[in-house]
Write an enzyme that holds these catalytic residues in place. Structure first.
Site, mmCIF file in Angstrom:
data_model
loop_
_atom_site.group_PDB
_atom_site.id
_atom_site.type_symbol
_atom_site.label_atom_id
_atom_site.label_comp_id
_atom_site.label_asym_id
_atom_site.label_seq_id
_atom_site.Cartn_x
_atom_site.Cartn_y
_atom_site.Cartn_z
ATOM 1 N N SER A 135 -1.549 -3.955 6.374
ATOM 2 C CA SER A 135 -0.937 -2.579 6.131
ATOM 3 C C SER A 135 -0.148 -2.171 7.443
ATOM 4 O O SER A 135 0.682 -1.250 7.063
ATOM 5 C CB SER A 135 -1.947 -1.763 5.672
ATOM 6 N N LYS A 138 3.533 -1.479 6.477
ATOM 7 C CA LYS A 138 3.978 -0.149 5.850
ATOM 8 C C LYS A 138 4.923 0.577 6.931
ATOM 9 O O LYS A 138 5.536 1.400 6.611
ATOM 10 C CB LYS A 138 2.598 0.743 5.760
ATOM 11 N N SER A 316 -2.803 4.700 3.438
ATOM 12 C CA SER A 316 -2.388 3.190 3.211
ATOM 13 C C SER A 316 -2.167 2.979 1.826
ATOM 14 O O SER A 316 -2.752 2.027 1.179
ATOM 15 C CB SER A 316 -3.259 2.319 3.921
#
Length: 486
Positions: A135, A138, A316
């Site tokens: 993640s 991101k 997230s």
């Protein structure tokens, strides 16, 4: 969505930003205020407030005598970082971080530590090595969104007149925060758009008209609804929903559960909920593309893009990340698919002066095991976000990258981290984005060292269990917080 642990020719930046877009330069360091000890400050504030005589009297807990007495002068708890804080040395950082970074339990680690005041790399280990980021990817999507989209713009869901007088078309505009919950009930998203407002708009626009048929328009996106490297089990597992431009609560079956199971047909679920609220037959919901000149009966909007970015990073949220990546592609004239979004995200960063070489993206969330990102790129993005402004008119487009970062031991995906004795010093001091997949652990963010110097770090590890690696990454970040490293 919390971190995922799967156990198995240039285009412009966007007409709204135009020529004002500029990545912060490398001028004189300015003091940067990073509010990191929210829990401590909140607790202190509460103690002071409850001891104030005027409040005690107002609550009927005393006789009110002395209410007019002067309160003690406030003591500054948080303040700007010193502009002249000393810089760590490469030798000092190597001595402190080397043993931690070289431990067998950390797996294959690629890492950088940067000084955002001048962009200098202070310490590195395989900085160009592209690894599966989880993640932490991101941050790449978020940066592209902030550089491409107006941070105050919103995502809209519309309802337009259908092909028959008793029909309407619910048109997906890429807003996954739309909720069927009534006003006053919170979903997992900030300031969600509400289906009830669309129902009210339809009834106002078509007074007395009975709606019998609801169509759904999902034509805003193209291509597959699941990305390469995603598992079908990720949907019921609560990690992600099929990516379509129309859904309720990020495709969640329960609007109040951040990590709850997702539905397999989120657009139809939204259409059916809308039909029920309108008194139409939910079983008759079907797909259609709205006529270009169809009368708009109503629309609702998401929170601003900057707020969506912050929420996406803090929690997230995979679906929100994918939605933002698609909006980047659409704004830059690309295809609103996984492939198109990944290409346009990279192009947006390159156009802004960042080097995406070595990065391979197949989605916008980092859920895919096919993603590859070097820590050098992540560090550069965070460094630009944390760089001092050059003047009062300087526009800091990337600043939400920092304000959206979870706080170690405080909130988001770091609320239960930094509990090992080696890392407790980082609680309330480290702000970072996490990333977790099978044999993938990553951590990237900012930290203030013992001398008050703001540092940027990016750590990506592959090959070992997160159960053993994550405490190591926490320990590295905490070590940065407690050393001057000179």
């Amino acid at each position: 969505m919390a971190d995922e642990l799967n156990l198995e020719g240039p285009v412009g930046f966007g007409q709204r930003i135009g020529s004002t877009l500029r990545v912060p330069g490398r001028g004189t360091r300015r003091a940067v205020v990073i509010l990191l000890v929210f829990a401590l400050a909140g607790a202190t504030g509460s103690a002071v407030a409850l001891s104030a005589p005027s409040l005690v009297a107002g609550l009927g807990l005393g006789d009110g005598k002395g209410a007019a007495a002067a309160l003690p002068a406030p003591v500054r708890v948080l303040g700007p970082l010193p502009a002249d804080a000393p810089l760590p040395t490469a030798a000092g950082l190597t001595a402190t971080l080397g043993p931690l970074a070289g431990a067998a339990a950390v797996g294959t680690l690629a890492a950088v530590v940067l000084d955002p005041a001048n962009g200098a790399t202070l310490w590195q280990q395989s900085p160009d090595k592209a690894l599966v980021p989880g993640s932490v990817a991101k941050l790449v999507t978020a940066a592209a969104a902030l550089l491409t989209l107006d941070s105050t713009s919103r995502l809209y869901t519309r309802v337009v007149a259908g092909p028959a007088p008793d029909s309407v078309v619910l048109v997906g505009g890429g807003d996954p925060t739309l909720t069927a919950l009534p006003a006053g009930r919170d979903s997992v998203y900030p300031q969600p758009s509400r289906l009830d407002d669309l129902v009210t708009a339809v009834r106002t626009a078509l007074p007395g008209q009975k709606i019998r048929k609801v169509f759904i328009d999902t034509s805003r996106y193209t291509g597959p609804v699941l990305a390469e490297g995603w598992l079908p089990a990720d949907v019921p597992g609560g990690y992600v929903a099929p990516i379509v431009p129309l859904m309720l609560d990020g495709g969640r079956a329960d609007a109040t559960l951040q990590d709850g199971p997702r539905v397999n047909r989120p657009a139809f679920a939204a259409g059916q909920a809308f039909a029920v609220k309108l008194g139409a037959d939910p079983s008759a919901v079907s797909e259609a593309v709205a006529a270009p000149n169809a009368r708009v009966l109503g629309s609702v909007a998401s929170a601003p893009v900057a707020d969506l970015v912050e929420h996406m990073l803090r929690t997230s949220d995979n679906v929100l990340a994918e939605a933002l990546a698609r909006e980047v592609a659409i704004d830059r004239g690309g295809e609103a698919s996984f492939t198109g979004a990944a290409g346009q995200v990279a192009a947006a960063l390159a156009q802004a002066g960042f080097d995406p070489a070595g990065a391979t993206l197949v989605d916008g969330s980092g859920l895919s095991t096919a993603d590859r990102v070097p820590p050098k790129l992540v560090g550069a993005l965070l460094s630009a976000a944390a760089a001092p402004a050059q003047g009062p008119r300087d526009t800091q487009f990337l600043r939400p990258l920092l304000t959206g970062l979870p706080v170690a031991g405080g909130d988001g995906t770091l609320d239960d981290r930094f509990e090992d004795p080696r890392s407790t010093d980082g609680r309330g001091v480290v702000r970072a984005k996490t990333g977790t997949l099978t044999a993938v652990s990553s951590l990237a963010g900012v930290v203030t060292d013992a001398d008050g110097r703001l540092l940027v770090f990016a750590l990506i590890s592959n090959g070992e269990s997160p159960a053993s690696v994550r405490p190591q990454l926490d320990a590295i970040a905490a070590a940065l917080s407690r050393c001057g490293c000179r």
